[in-house]
Write an enzyme that holds these catalytic residues in place. Structure first.
Site, PDB file in Angstrom:
ATOM      1  N   GLY A  15      30.253  -7.227 -29.159  1.00 12.05           N
ATOM      2  CA  GLY A  15      31.424  -6.508 -28.629  1.00 12.05           C
ATOM      3  C   GLY A  15      32.607  -7.432 -28.384  1.00 12.05           C
ATOM      4  O   GLY A  15      32.496  -8.662 -28.401  1.00 12.05           O
ATOM      5  N   ASP A  16      33.707  -6.791 -28.129  1.00 13.91           N
ATOM      6  CA  ASP A  16      34.959  -7.473 -27.884  1.00 13.91           C
ATOM      7  C   ASP A  16      34.872  -8.437 -26.697  1.00 13.91           C
ATOM      8  O   ASP A  16      35.310  -9.583 -26.768  1.00 13.91           O
ATOM      9  CB  ASP A  16      35.997  -6.361 -27.621  1.00 13.91           C
ATOM     10  CG  ASP A  16      37.377  -6.919 -27.500  1.00 13.91           C
ATOM     11  OD1 ASP A  16      37.780  -7.635 -28.433  1.00 13.91           O
ATOM     12  OD2 ASP A  16      38.040  -6.639 -26.484  1.00 13.91           O
ATOM     13  N   LEU A  17      34.291  -7.971 -25.606  1.00 12.95           N
ATOM     14  CA  LEU A  17      34.200  -8.818 -24.409  1.00 12.95           C
ATOM     15  C   LEU A  17      33.372 -10.070 -24.688  1.00 12.95           C
ATOM     16  O   LEU A  17      33.728 -11.174 -24.283  1.00 12.95           O
ATOM     17  CB  LEU A  17      33.590  -8.034 -23.236  1.00 12.95           C
ATOM     18  CG  LEU A  17      33.567  -8.824 -21.932  1.00 12.95           C
ATOM     19  CD1 LEU A  17      34.940  -8.810 -21.272  1.00 12.95           C
ATOM     20  CD2 LEU A  17      32.524  -8.276 -20.962  1.00 12.95           C
ATOM     21  N   ALA A  18      32.261  -9.877 -25.397  1.00 10.46           N
ATOM     22  CA  ALA A  18      31.378 -11.004 -25.702  1.00 10.46           C
ATOM     23  C   ALA A  18      32.134 -12.078 -26.485  1.00 10.46           C
ATOM     24  O   ALA A  18      32.123 -13.256 -26.114  1.00 10.46           O
ATOM     25  CB  ALA A  18      30.166 -10.521 -26.490  1.00 10.46           C
ATOM     26  N   LYS A 152      31.545  -3.320 -15.699  1.00  8.75           N
ATOM     27  CA  LYS A 152      32.089  -2.063 -15.260  1.00  8.75           C
ATOM     28  C   LYS A 152      32.107  -1.072 -16.414  1.00  8.75           C
ATOM     29  O   LYS A 152      32.044  -1.495 -17.558  1.00  8.75           O
ATOM     30  CB  LYS A 152      33.489  -2.270 -14.701  1.00  8.75           C
ATOM     31  CG  LYS A 152      34.417  -2.924 -15.709  1.00  8.75           C
ATOM     32  CD  LYS A 152      35.831  -2.938 -15.254  1.00  8.75           C
ATOM     33  CE  LYS A 152      36.419  -1.550 -15.328  1.00  8.75           C
ATOM     34  NZ  LYS A 152      37.896  -1.558 -15.282  1.00  8.75           N
ATOM     35  N   ASP A 181      32.955  -7.873 -11.222  1.00  4.97           N
ATOM     36  CA  ASP A 181      34.340  -7.455 -10.976  1.00  4.97           C
ATOM     37  C   ASP A 181      35.135  -8.717 -11.268  1.00  4.97           C
ATOM     38  O   ASP A 181      35.158  -9.647 -10.456  1.00  4.97           O
ATOM     39  CB  ASP A 181      34.542  -7.013  -9.523  1.00  4.97           C
ATOM     40  CG  ASP A 181      35.949  -6.485  -9.312  1.00  4.97           C
ATOM     41  OD1 ASP A 181      36.905  -7.139  -9.789  1.00  4.97           O
ATOM     42  OD2 ASP A 181      36.108  -5.432  -8.685  1.00  4.97           O
ATOM     43  N   HIS A 182      35.757  -8.779 -12.444  1.00  6.59           N
ATOM     44  CA  HIS A 182      36.293 -10.082 -12.871  1.00  6.59           C
ATOM     45  C   HIS A 182      37.429 -10.561 -11.962  1.00  6.59           C
ATOM     46  O   HIS A 182      37.731 -11.747 -11.944  1.00  6.59           O
ATOM     47  CB  HIS A 182      36.704 -10.061 -14.345  1.00  6.59           C
ATOM     48  CG  HIS A 182      37.999  -9.373 -14.627  1.00  6.59           C
ATOM     49  ND1 HIS A 182      38.120  -8.003 -14.622  1.00  6.59           N
ATOM     50  CD2 HIS A 182      39.229  -9.860 -14.901  1.00  6.59           C
ATOM     51  CE1 HIS A 182      39.383  -7.691 -14.895  1.00  6.59           C
ATOM     52  NE2 HIS A 182      40.085  -8.799 -15.079  1.00  6.59           N
ATOM     53  N   HIS A 244      38.745  -3.359  -8.453  1.00  4.77           N
ATOM     54  CA  HIS A 244      39.527  -4.568  -8.161  1.00  4.77           C
ATOM     55  C   HIS A 244      40.299  -4.471  -6.845  1.00  4.77           C
ATOM     56  O   HIS A 244      40.250  -5.372  -6.014  1.00  4.77           O
ATOM     57  CB  HIS A 244      40.511  -4.846  -9.302  1.00  4.77           C
ATOM     58  CG  HIS A 244      39.875  -4.850 -10.661  1.00  4.77           C
ATOM     59  ND1 HIS A 244      38.654  -5.431 -10.914  1.00  4.77           N
ATOM     60  CD2 HIS A 244      40.292  -4.333 -11.858  1.00  4.77           C
ATOM     61  CE1 HIS A 244      38.354  -5.291 -12.202  1.00  4.77           C
ATOM     62  NE2 HIS A 244      39.327  -4.616 -12.790  1.00  4.77           N
ATOM     63  N   LYS A 345      53.720  -8.194 -15.960  1.00  2.00           N
ATOM     64  CA  LYS A 345      52.293  -8.386 -15.726  1.00  2.00           C
ATOM     65  C   LYS A 345      52.110  -9.393 -14.601  1.00  2.00           C
ATOM     66  O   LYS A 345      52.433 -10.569 -14.759  1.00  2.00           O
ATOM     67  CB  LYS A 345      51.634  -8.914 -17.008  1.00  2.00           C
ATOM     68  CG  LYS A 345      50.208  -9.404 -16.866  1.00  2.00           C
ATOM     69  CD  LYS A 345      49.221  -8.294 -16.760  1.00  2.00           C
ATOM     70  CE  LYS A 345      47.812  -8.822 -16.492  1.00  2.00           C
ATOM     71  NZ  LYS A 345      46.899  -7.792 -16.000  1.00  2.00           N
TER      72      LYS A 345
HETATM   73  C1  BG6 Z   1      40.248  -4.177 -16.347  1.00  6.33           C
HETATM   74  C2  BG6 Z   1      40.805  -2.814 -16.654  1.00  6.33           C
HETATM   75  O1  BG6 Z   1      39.196  -4.079 -15.433  1.00  6.33           O
HETATM   76  O2  BG6 Z   1      41.275  -4.990 -15.809  1.00  6.33           O
HETATM   77  C3  BG6 Z   1      41.990  -2.906 -17.587  1.00  6.33           C
HETATM   78  O3  BG6 Z   1      39.796  -2.008 -17.250  1.00  6.33           O
HETATM   79  C4  BG6 Z   1      43.006  -3.883 -17.045  1.00  6.33           C
HETATM   80  O4  BG6 Z   1      42.570  -1.626 -17.770  1.00  6.33           O
HETATM   81  C5  BG6 Z   1      42.369  -5.198 -16.676  1.00  6.33           C
HETATM   82  O5  BG6 Z   1      43.989  -4.081 -18.021  1.00  6.33           O
HETATM   83  C6  BG6 Z   1      43.342  -6.129 -15.998  1.00  6.33           C
HETATM   84  O6  BG6 Z   1      42.758  -7.382 -15.828  1.00  6.33           O
HETATM   85  P1  BG6 Z   1      43.616  -8.704 -15.784  1.00  6.33           P
HETATM   86  O7  BG6 Z   1      42.641  -9.795 -15.514  1.00  6.33           O
HETATM   87  O8  BG6 Z   1      44.291  -8.834 -17.102  1.00  6.33           O
HETATM   88  O9  BG6 Z   1      44.617  -8.527 -14.678  1.00  6.33           O
END
Ligand code: BG6
Length: 492
Positions: A15-18, A152, A181-182, A244, A345
């Site tokens: 997957g993408d995350l991996a 998640k 929860d990153h 988050h 952002k």
């Molecule tokens: C994810 C959400 O948990 O966090 C995304 O599913 C979001 O929608 C992302 O864009 C944001 O994470 P970060 O680390 O880029 O602020």
């Protein structure tokens, strides 16, 4: 670094995350010596791949994340990767994974330590966890660990989250489950505890006597991108607030833990979340507002993004007020907001202190503007640091005051060394440290709070779209805070 010993099994291994986060993070742990000889990785998904093709993809993922993938170090690292195609709903087929795990365990002397990482469609989380146990994939060696890492979303409301948790609990104990929860892996989120409990100056003022309100902003510049099929079923409340934002708020609101251990910290976070007021229908309707982005220039509005229904009522923005019914916070609201397609952002926390009770500089003849509030800002991303706004005398012969700022910003060079959230979190899993993961009670209180908002929203169709891209959200988010005679510290 201390070398750790474990077998990783990644479900959703292609997957993408991996590829984007997990493998590059493991490589960082390898470079730093936390992983060396005694580890192996099994990637699994439904795709047909062999070890060589999988390794080539891992190599590419290292290169894409800015590593030198043709180095000896990289190829040594990649030689620990193996692939096994597997359909997670095919119970009989788990024996293939089991054999592969046992073989690698012997080959790399892994002592039976296993980390199962679930990074795929959440409807399979429960099944996988159960099959891992019933099909004998969990190591029986009593000195070994079996840990489950789970991405998640953890359910879509309290009921489904509980169902999932019950399913996981049949195979894993709470201390073996690491719910990602990153945000908890971010440097400046972890710094909240240092800031609060390492500074008399901060913690002695950290209450409703001195703090007027706290604001948490998770602002995103991009729209929904390619993730609409997930996002449209989720919305900002579930996607960002339930996890988050609730985690950040609980770190800000909690009492001092007895010690800096996962058990003690979790206990305090849970206690804080228990005193978070769960709104009734009327209060949920007034204290939370939602938004969906409109179009601008050639950019489509949310409803015309790929894979979004043209009548979607999914919110891409949320702002809300949270109230804690406890001695520390009663009367001091936490305002939170998050959204897609906003001005920029960034993530920040603004702690707004009360103004001095008496403004002695505001004597009738003075031209003075009233004293500004002291504001302590925690910059989480993209820049890391703190800023403290104080009032000082203007540098002249009059007696005016003006706000000045004490800033501490981590410089760009140093920031480069900051470990990525996933590197930290994987390292924590290897160590068995659950501090930066969400425990079940935290998740369940967060859902109970969020469910009430959702319930109210589901009763009434919103008037969407209601905000312009590159703004800070709908007018309702301004009204929410202005009603309380306050304003967002970060404004355009
Ligand atoms: C994810 C959400 O948990 O966090 C995304 O599913 C979001 O929608 C992302 O864009 C944001 O994470 P970060 O680390 O880029 O602020």
């Amino acid at each position: 670094a201390t070398e750790r010993t474990a077998l990783f099994m990644f479900f959703g291994g292609t997957g993408d995350l991996a590829y984007r986060k997990l493998y590059p993070s493991l490589f960082n742990l390898y470079r730093k010596g936390s992983l060396r000889t005694h580890f192996a990785v099994i990637g699994t998904s439904r795709q047909t791949l062999d070890d060589d093709k999988f390794r080539a993809a891992v190599k590419k993922s290292l290169a894409d994340s800015g590593n030198r993938a043709d180095s000896k170090e990289a190829s040594d690292f990649i030689s620990h990767f193996y692939y096994q195609a597997h359909d997670v709903t095919d119970t009989a087929h788990y024996s293939v994974l089991k054999d592969a795990a046992e073989k690698l365990d012997k080959k790399y002397k892994l002592q039976g330590n296993r980390i199962f990482y679930l990074s795929m469609a959440p409807q399979f989380f429960g099944t996988i966890a159960q099959d891992l146990k019933t099909q004998g994939l969990m190591s029986k060696n009593k000195d070994a660990f079996n840990r489950l890492v789970i991405e998640k979303p953890f359910g879509r409301d309290f009921d489904s989250a509980k169902q999932l948790n019950d399913a996981l609990s049949k195979s894993f104990k709470e201390e073996q489950i690491f719910r990602i929860d990153h945000y908890l892996g971010k440097e400046m989120i972890q710094n909240i505890e240092a800031l609060r409990f390492g500074n008399t100056l901060v913690e002695s003022l950290w209450n409703n006597r001195y703090i007027d309100n706290i604001q948490v902003t998770l602002s995103e510049k991009l729209g929904v991108e390619e993730r609409a099929s997930y996002y449209d079923n989720s919305g900002a409340l579930r996607d960002m607030v339930q996890n988050h934002i609730m985690q950040i708020v609980s770190l800000l609101a909690m009492e001092q833990p007895v010690a800096f251990t996962d058990t003690d910290i979790r206990a305090e976070k849970v206690k804080a979340l228990r005193s978070l007021r769960v709104y009734n229908v009327a209060d949920a309707a007034t204290n939370f507002v939602r938004g969906q982005y409109g179009s601008i220039d050639n950019q489509p509005d949310y409803r015309h993004e790929d894979n979004v229904p043209t009548d979607s009522t999914t919110e891409t923005f949320v702002a809300g007020k949270l109230l804690f019914d406890n001695y520390r916070w009663s009367g001091t609201p936490f305002y939170v907001r998050t959204g897609k397609m906003l001005a920029d952002k960034f993530t920040r926390v603004d702690v707004v202190f009360k103004r001095p009770l008496v403004d002695i500089f505001a004597f009738p003849q003075s031209q003075n503007t009233p004293l500004a509030a002291n504001v302590l800002t925690i910059f989480v991303e993209p820049h890391a640091g703190f800023s403290l706004q104080l009032n000082a005398k203007t540098n002249d012969a009059t007696f005016s005051t003006e706000p000045i700022k004490l800033d501490y910003l981590v410089d760009a060079e140093k920031s480069k060394e900051t470990p990525e959230p996933y590197e930290r979190l994987l390292h924590d899993v290897l160590k068995g440290d659950g501090t930066n993961f969400s425990s079940w009670p935290e998740v369940s209180y967060a859902w109970k709070f969020v469910d009430q908002i959702r319930r109210v929203w589901d009763l009434q169709a919103p008037n969407f779209p209601n905000y312009t891209p590159h703004s800070m959200g709908p007018a309702a988010a301004e009204e929410l805070i202005q009603r309380d005679h306050r304003e967002w510290v970060y404004r355009l």
